[in-house]
Design a protein around this motif. Structure first.
Motif, PDB file in Angstrom:
ATOM      1  N   ASN A  72       0.456  -1.998   0.140  1.00 54.68           N
ATOM      2  CA  ASN A  72       0.121  -0.177   0.116  1.00 54.68           C
ATOM      3  C   ASN A  72       1.180   0.949  -0.096  1.00 54.68           C
ATOM      4  O   ASN A  72       1.628   1.261   0.913  1.00 54.68           O
ATOM      5  CB  ASN A  72      -1.049   0.331   1.016  1.00 54.68           C
ATOM      6  N   ASP A  73       0.993   2.335  -1.486  1.00 53.73           N
ATOM      7  CA  ASP A  73       1.317   3.214  -1.484  1.00 53.73           C
ATOM      8  C   ASP A  73       0.652   4.191  -0.499  1.00 53.73           C
ATOM      9  O   ASP A  73       1.773   5.676  -0.415  1.00 53.73           O
ATOM     10  CB  ASP A  73       1.582   3.915  -2.536  1.00 53.73           C
ATOM     11  N   ASP A  74      -0.415   4.230   0.270  1.00 51.63           N
ATOM     12  CA  ASP A  74      -0.089   5.832   0.984  1.00 51.63           C
ATOM     13  C   ASP A  74      -0.601   6.997   0.581  1.00 51.63           C
ATOM     14  O   ASP A  74      -0.330   8.034   0.914  1.00 51.63           O
ATOM     15  CB  ASP A  74      -0.831   5.162   2.715  1.00 51.63           C
ATOM     16  N   GLY A  75      -0.678   7.372  -0.890  1.00 56.21           N
ATOM     17  CA  GLY A  75      -0.772   8.532  -1.317  1.00 56.21           C
ATOM     18  C   GLY A  75       0.389   8.711  -2.100  1.00 56.21           C
ATOM     19  O   GLY A  75       0.615  10.113  -2.739  1.00 56.21           O
ATOM     20  N   GLU A  76       1.796   7.988  -2.001  1.00 55.94           N
ATOM     21  CA  GLU A  76       3.043   8.067  -2.594  1.00 55.94           C
ATOM     22  C   GLU A  76       2.810   7.723  -3.399  1.00 55.94           C
ATOM     23  O   GLU A  76       1.844   6.645  -3.922  1.00 55.94           O
ATOM     24  CB  GLU A  76       4.128   7.531  -1.939  1.00 55.94           C
ATOM     25  N   PRO A  77       3.440   8.287  -4.727  1.00 55.62           N
ATOM     26  CA  PRO A  77       3.499   7.410  -6.839  1.00 55.62           C
ATOM     27  C   PRO A  77       3.480   6.598  -6.609  1.00 55.62           C
ATOM     28  O   PRO A  77       4.228   5.921  -5.222  1.00 55.62           O
ATOM     29  CB  PRO A  77       4.720   8.574  -6.662  1.00 55.62           C
ATOM     30  N   SER A  78       2.884   5.424  -7.480  1.00 57.51           N
ATOM     31  CA  SER A  78       2.577   4.430  -7.237  1.00 57.51           C
ATOM     32  C   SER A  78       3.602   4.077  -7.788  1.00 57.51           C
ATOM     33  O   SER A  78       4.894   4.152  -8.390  1.00 57.51           O
ATOM     34  CB  SER A  78       2.029   4.206  -9.239  1.00 57.51           C
ATOM     35  N   GLY A  79       3.894   2.796  -6.898  1.00 56.17           N
ATOM     36  CA  GLY A  79       4.800   1.878  -6.891  1.00 56.17           C
ATOM     37  C   GLY A  79       6.335   2.460  -6.381  1.00 56.17           C
ATOM     38  O   GLY A  79       7.648   1.599  -6.095  1.00 56.17           O
ATOM     39  N   THR A  80       6.619   3.532  -5.499  1.00 51.50           N
ATOM     40  CA  THR A  80       7.614   3.723  -4.427  1.00 51.50           C
ATOM     41  C   THR A  80       7.863   3.741  -3.064  1.00 51.50           C
ATOM     42  O   THR A  80       8.390   3.919  -2.442  1.00 51.50           O
ATOM     43  CB  THR A  80       7.541   5.642  -4.955  1.00 51.50           C
TER      44      THR A  80
END
Length: 205
Positions: A72-80
């Motif tokens: 889960n990225d929780d608002g960070e850019p996807s996959g980061t």
């Protein structure tokens, strides 16, 4: 016959880690977990504790086959965020584990490579601050038998070094024991050769 997957690596106890980059702070927590309910409780508790943080990213994996996981990225850019956290869980060959990384933004954007590196390093720090242990997947069985065959039963218990979790001796006796899954056929087969013996699966540990 297919080999039974009944051995895995996990962490012995919860741990914390930290990584700092350009004013941003990444606080990591690793937990040994055995259910999605447990995972939700840990994530929820950390969101409450660090209510003022911008992101609460996490990844988890359950089971010995590696098929149950989430990132889960929780608002960070996807996959980061979730992906690099899960990547470290996989590269350390761990399961039944949750890693949560809380980020406090320091005012300077790190970019995609910087974020991936930060979440990876924060995860590594948490994993390095705990002990990795190897465990087996065990089933609990009950063996019911007549008192007259007690000696035969106890010989198998001793021969196989069974871990007894409960026992009751009367005219009809019961022994509950924990047994590694790959050993079940062999041990239960020995018990069932004795007259009056009934073996019953109770649960998986």
């Amino acid at each position: 016959m297919d080999q039974i997957l009944d051995k895995y690596k996990t962490i012995a106890e919860p741990s914390e880690g930290i990584y700092k980059e350009k004013g941003s702070k990444f606080i990591s927590y690793a937990y040994p977990v055995y259910s999605e309910e447990e995972i939700k409780e840990h994530v929820s508790a950390l969101k409450e504790k660090y209510y003022d943080a911008r992101h609460h990213c996490f990844a988890w994996q359950l089971g010995v086959d590696g098929l149950r996981f989430r990132a889960n990225d929780d608002g960070e850019p996807s996959g980061t965020a979730g992906k690099p956290i899960h990547g470290q869980i996989k590269s350390h060959e761990l399961t039944n584990i949750l890693v949560v990384v809380i980020r406090y933004f320091g005012g300077t954007k790190l970019g995609v490579p910087g974020l991936i590196h930060a979440y990876k390093e924060a995860t590594i720090d948490a994993i390095n601050n705990t002990t990795i242990v190897e465990k087996t997947v065990n089933d609990i069985y009950a063996v019911n038998f007549d008192y007259l065959v007690m000696n035969d039963i106890m010989k198998i218990v001793k021969d196989e070094s069974l871990n007894i979790v409960n026992q009751q001796f009367d005219l009809t006796c019961t022994i509950e024991f924990s047994l590694r899954q790959s050993e079940i056929d062999k041990v239960i087969g020995r018990f069932e050769k004795i007259d009056s013996v009934k073996c019953e699966f109770l649960r998986t540990e």
